[in-house]
Scaffold this active site. Structure first.
Site, short mmCIF file in Angstrom:
data_model
loop_
_atom_site.label_atom_id
_atom_site.label_comp_id
_atom_site.label_asym_id
_atom_site.label_seq_id
_atom_site.Cartn_x
_atom_site.Cartn_y
_atom_site.Cartn_z
N SER A 32 0.86 -1.20 0.00
CA SER A 32 0.00 0.00 0.00
C SER A 32 0.89 1.25 0.00
CB SER A 32 -0.89 0.01 1.23
OG SER A 32 -0.10 0.22 2.39
N ASP A 58 -1.08 -1.63 -4.01
CA ASP A 58 -2.45 -1.78 -3.52
C ASP A 58 -3.06 -0.38 -3.30
OD1 ASP A 58 -4.64 -3.21 -2.50
OD2 ASP A 58 -3.87 -3.15 -0.44
N HIS A 59 -4.23 -0.15 -3.84
CA HIS A 59 -4.95 1.11 -3.65
C HIS A 59 -4.14 2.36 -4.02
CE1 HIS A 59 -8.52 -0.68 -1.87
NE2 HIS A 59 -7.72 -1.47 -1.19
N GLU A 107 -11.10 -0.26 -10.00
CA GLU A 107 -12.15 -0.61 -9.03
C GLU A 107 -13.44 0.13 -9.33
OE1 GLU A 107 -11.17 -1.09 -4.89
OE2 GLU A 107 -13.13 -0.43 -4.22
N ALA A 154 -10.85 -9.39 2.14
CA ALA A 154 -11.19 -10.82 2.15
C ALA A 154 -10.54 -11.61 3.29
CB ALA A 154 -10.82 -11.43 0.79
N SER A 155 -10.12 -10.92 4.33
CA SER A 155 -9.61 -11.66 5.50
C SER A 155 -10.75 -12.38 6.19
CB SER A 155 -8.93 -10.70 6.48
OG SER A 155 -7.62 -10.39 6.03
N ASN A 199 -7.59 -10.53 -1.70
CA ASN A 199 -6.69 -9.66 -0.93
C ASN A 199 -6.76 -9.94 0.56
OD1 ASN A 199 -6.23 -8.38 -3.35
ND2 ASN A 199 -6.71 -6.34 -2.62
N ILE A 200 -5.59 -10.13 1.17
CA ILE A 200 -5.54 -10.46 2.60
C ILE A 200 -4.47 -9.63 3.29
CG2 ILE A 200 -5.03 -12.30 4.26
CD1 ILE A 200 -6.11 -14.18 1.88
N SER A 249 -5.54 -7.99 6.92
CA SER A 249 -5.89 -8.02 8.35
C SER A 249 -5.52 -9.35 9.01
CB SER A 249 -7.39 -7.74 8.53
OG SER A 249 -7.68 -6.44 8.10
P1 13P Z 1 -8.52 -7.17 4.70
O1 13P Z 1 -8.58 -5.98 5.59
O2 13P Z 1 -9.79 -7.96 4.74
O3 13P Z 1 -7.33 -8.03 4.94
O4 13P Z 1 -8.42 -6.64 3.17
C1 13P Z 1 -7.18 -6.30 2.62
C2 13P Z 1 -7.29 -5.60 1.31
O5 13P Z 1 -8.32 -5.58 0.66
C3 13P Z 1 -6.09 -4.95 0.81
O6 13P Z 1 -6.32 -4.24 -0.36
O1 G3H Z 2 -6.65 -2.20 1.80
C1 G3H Z 2 -5.91 -1.83 2.67
C2 G3H Z 2 -4.79 -2.64 3.20
O2 G3H Z 2 -5.20 -3.34 4.34
C3 G3H Z 2 -3.58 -1.79 3.44
O3 G3H Z 2 -3.68 -1.06 4.61
O4 G3H Z 2 -3.10 1.21 3.79
O5 G3H Z 2 -3.00 0.65 6.25
O6 G3H Z 2 -1.30 -0.26 4.67
P1 G3H Z 2 -2.72 0.22 4.84
ZN ZN Z 3 -8.26 -3.32 -0.49
#
Ligand code: 13P
Ligand code: G3H
Ligand code: ZN
Length: 309
Positions: free
Chosen positions: A50, A82-83, A134, A213-214, A254-255, A257
């Site tokens: 991220s 990510d994001h 997205e 998806a955790s 995506n995992i 958490s």
């Molecule tokens: P979780 O918070 O469910 O692990 O999702 C992670 C995620 O979507 C990262 O982009």
């Molecule tokens: O989707 C988000 C992920 O869990 C990343 O989290 O932006 O706090 O690193 P973060």
């Molecule tokens: Zn995400």
């Protein structure tokens, strides 16, 4: 083997009815735990970073750790942003060796989202990098962005063909009721599989991504609660729902958490039982092992990508 894109992984996953795990990373122990698990299960892997993780760990350190993981495992590993929230951030990751980026324009209007996503796709494809877009907004917390349940929205299947055609994205994240973090449902967990199936009908063969998806594994929530944490009401996505999503068009799950909970629970337990310990290796070693076992379980029992590298 160099760091790879997700193109081949997704093609095989779609055809095989399984999914690739995309695990968030920000330090050496997390990367080692995940990649050792994938090596033992011979699984393809996406490691994702991220904006916050990149700020925390530094781009070069992360690149070198992931290059080390590729050398140590010999696995196809895709390195994904990510994001990503701006063109500039995506460009910086592409220029710096990432093989995949997400541009998350889901909070914009459809027109603005298409415009921004296409700008990233044009730049990325020119450099051989793939892009995830997205549509629809997940509730929950990612970095500084906190989306309340009332501001979240399911993906509208009417928009997906236009979005994919006009942007040229390689995969699409959709919102079907998951959310980021450890508190995903109030009461019974439920996902809108009807939306996923409609998206799949409109985009046959196209890889779909499931964020948030955790499963929020009770063993680690209990561990955190036992040793001073306060996580009552934590709830994740049931594993059978993830298996169903993987059997449909979802190719990337995506995992983050779950990794955080495993690491934090294990460290809390270790230090509670041995408060005099001050060698970080003594508590980070078990945390790394907990992540490894968790990821092995995901690969074999949830994602179904074992033996697919
Ligand atoms: P979780 O918070 O469910 O692990 O999702 C992670 C995620 O979507 C990262 O982009
Ligand atoms: O989707 C988000 C992920 O869990 C990343 O989290 O932006 O706090 O690193 P973060
Ligand atoms: Zn995400």
């Amino acid at each position: 083997m160099p760091i790879v894109t997700s193109t081949e992984m997704f093609k095989k996953a779609y055809e095989g009815g399984y999914a690739i795990g995309a695990f968030n990373v920000n330090n050496m122990e997390i990367i080692q735990g995940i990649t050792e698990a994938a090596k033992e299960e011979n699984a393809p892997l996406i490691l994702q970073v991220s904006a916050g993780a990149r700020k925390y760990a530094n781009h070069t350190y992360l690149m070198k750790l992931i290059e080390a993981a590729v050398i140590e495992t010999g696995l196809p590993i895709c390195l994904h942003l990510d994001h990503g929230d701006t063109f500039e951030l995506c460009k910086s990751c592409i220029d710096g060796g990432f093989t995949s980026v997400m541009i998350d324009g889901s909070h914009f209007s459809l027109t603005e989202n298409i415009k921004l996503t296409k700008q990233v796709v044009d730049y990325a494809h020119d450099k051989g990098v793939v892009v995830e877009g997205e549509l629809g907004r997940l509730a929950g917390v990612e970095d500084e962005v906190n989306v309340s349940a009332k501001d979240s929205s399911y993906t509208d299947p009417d928009e997906v063909e236009e979005f994919v055609t006009k942007t040229g994205v390689d995969s699409l994240a959709i919102a079907i009721g998951t959310s980021h973090g450890a508190f995903k449902f109030k009461g019974q967990a439920s996902l809108r599989f009807d939306i996923l199936e409609e998206v799949q009908r409109r985009l046959p063969g196209f890889p779909i991504v499931l964020h948030g998806a955790s499963s929020v594994i009770p063993e680690f929530v209990d561990m955190i609660n036992t040793y001073g944490g306060k996580m009552s009401g934590a709830q994740g996505v049931p594993e059978d729902m993830l298996r169903k999503a993987a059997s449909l068009a979802v190719c990337k799950i995506n995992i983050d958490s779950d990794l955080r909970l495993a690491m934090t629970g294990t460290v809390r337990k270790y230090l509670a039982e041995d408060p005099a310990e001050f060698d970080p290796r003594k508590y980070l070693g078990p945390a790394r092992e907990a992540i490894k076992q968790l990821v092995k379980n995901k690969i074999v029992n949830v994602l179904g990508c074992n033996g697919r590298a």
